[in-house]
Enzyme design. Structure first.
Site, PDB file in Angstrom:
ATOM      1  N   SER A  41       0.833  -1.195   0.000  1.00 50.33           N
ATOM      2  CA  SER A  41       0.000   0.000   0.000  1.00 50.33           C
ATOM      3  C   SER A  41       0.877   1.259   0.000  1.00 50.33           C
ATOM      4  O   SER A  41       1.774   1.380  -0.825  1.00 50.33           O
ATOM      5  CB  SER A  41      -0.961  -0.053   1.197  1.00 50.33           C
ATOM      6  OG  SER A  41      -2.019   0.837   1.029  1.00 50.33           O
TER       7      SER A  41
ATOM      8  N   ASP B 101      -5.457  -3.755  -3.008  1.00 50.74           N
ATOM      9  CA  ASP B 101      -4.484  -3.430  -1.958  1.00 50.74           C
ATOM     10  C   ASP B 101      -3.830  -4.661  -1.339  1.00 50.74           C
ATOM     11  O   ASP B 101      -4.507  -5.603  -0.924  1.00 50.74           O
ATOM     12  CB  ASP B 101      -5.225  -2.643  -0.869  1.00 50.74           C
ATOM     13  CG  ASP B 101      -4.304  -1.878   0.047  1.00 50.74           C
ATOM     14  OD1 ASP B 101      -3.176  -2.338   0.295  1.00 50.74           O
ATOM     15  OD2 ASP B 101      -4.716  -0.808   0.526  1.00 50.74           O
TER      16      ASP B 101
END
Length: 318
Positions: free
Chosen positions: A43, A157
């Site tokens: 991320s 993600d």
């Protein structure tokens, strides 16, 4: 003469706006003469890690420290038809200018970004290929930023499967792994845990099951890359029932993702803890407050300074 120095890797975890603390951690380590040779990121950790791997950390820092809430809002590109509220194209155009437009294998340091296959749940490691696509995929918060297509797969993600990619650093051949947790600060201020005292009790101190305290009805993961605070508050209100004591849609999404991530992170770290744990105190920085970069960076540097003696102790044993 053979260099006996250990290969040091760093695993940079997820955390949205808190992630600018990664910049501070890397700066703090550099001040100690410690320069991780291999980087794994998830991320926002993938974003900062990519800049570091390409020797562009200072440029990224200068850019994010110039943010105002209006600058953040200006990077937003709403898209209701792409599987997320934000397409991400606008912000990643800007990010690409700061971290570089190149292939992962051409970076100055080895780097891996972690993403998740949306349908199979498989962990995906970007070891080569387009840097922008790898970072973009790793940052694609489900429901908020549209997923990235790679062949027949849709990627989201990396925090869904590996919030702090210590296992990736191990696979890269690192002998000492520094893990950076942006959600683990406690009043005990335990920033670093030497490998010889890892235990379930200590892990419970480091990694909390509870979600972040800043998740309110006005917040949520509407923050990821380029959302102004006032805008998000107003949008959240539109999805709520008007009662401040009840969570709106985005708050429910945020809280649920936090709980899932914290539980998964705890299980992963108990099975494969880092040798050194750095936990910046960014609890007061909301996940949407990307314009608080200076505070986050300072918190990262402070966490390293406060833990310097423990870092030296771990490295001294290698």
């Amino acid at each position: 003469m053979v260099d006996a120095s250990p290969v040091i890797g760093i695993a940079l975890g997820s955390g949205a706006a808190k992630g600018w603390a990664h910049i501070g951690v890397l700066k703090g380590l550099a001040a100690m003469g410690i320069h991780p040779q291999k980087i794994a990121g998830c991320s926002v950790g993938a974003l900062v890690g990519a800049a570091y791997a390409n020797d562009r950390l200072e440029e990224l820092e200068e850019w994010v420290c110039s943010f105002s809430s209006w600058d953040v809002l200006g990077l937003m590109d709403i898209s209701w038809r792409r599987g997320g509220l934000i397409s991400g194209d606008k912000v990643f155009d800007a990010i690409q200018n700061r971290i570089g437009d190149l292939l992962i294998e051409d970076l100055k340091k080895p780097f891996i970004a972690v993403a998740t296959d949306l349908y199979s749940g498989q962990e995906v490691w970007f070891r080569s290929g387009d840097l922008r696509q790898a970072v973009r995929a790793s940052c694609s918060m489900p429901g908020i930023m549209s997923p990235v297509r790679q062949g027949k797969r849709w990627l989201v993600d990396g925090a869904v499967v590996n919030p702090i990619p210590v296992s990736v650093s191990r696979a890269m051949g690192c002998q000492v792994v520094i893990g950076v947790d942006l959600h683990g600060y406690h009043r005990e201020k335990l920033q670093v845990l030497p490998v010889n005292v890892q235990s379930m009790k200590a892990q419970q101190q480091i990694v909390t099951e509870t979600a972040n305290s800043e998740a309110h009805g006005d917040s949520g993961f509407m923050d990821l890359w380029a959302k102004g605070k006032d805008y998000v508050a107003g949008l959240s209100h539109k999805f709520s029932r008007g009662n401040k004591t009840e969570p709106g849609m985005l708050a429910v999404m945020s809280q649920s993702m936090d709980i899932l991530e914290q539980r998964h992170k705890r299980a992963r770290l108990v099975g494969d803890p880092p040798d050194i744990f750095v936990v910046p105190n960014v609890a007061d920085i909301g996940t949407m407050e990307f314009h608080h970069a200076k505070e986050a960076i300072a918190a990262g540097e402070a966490a390293v300074r406060q833990s310097a003696h423990l870092i030296d102790a771990v490295l001294g044993e290698c």
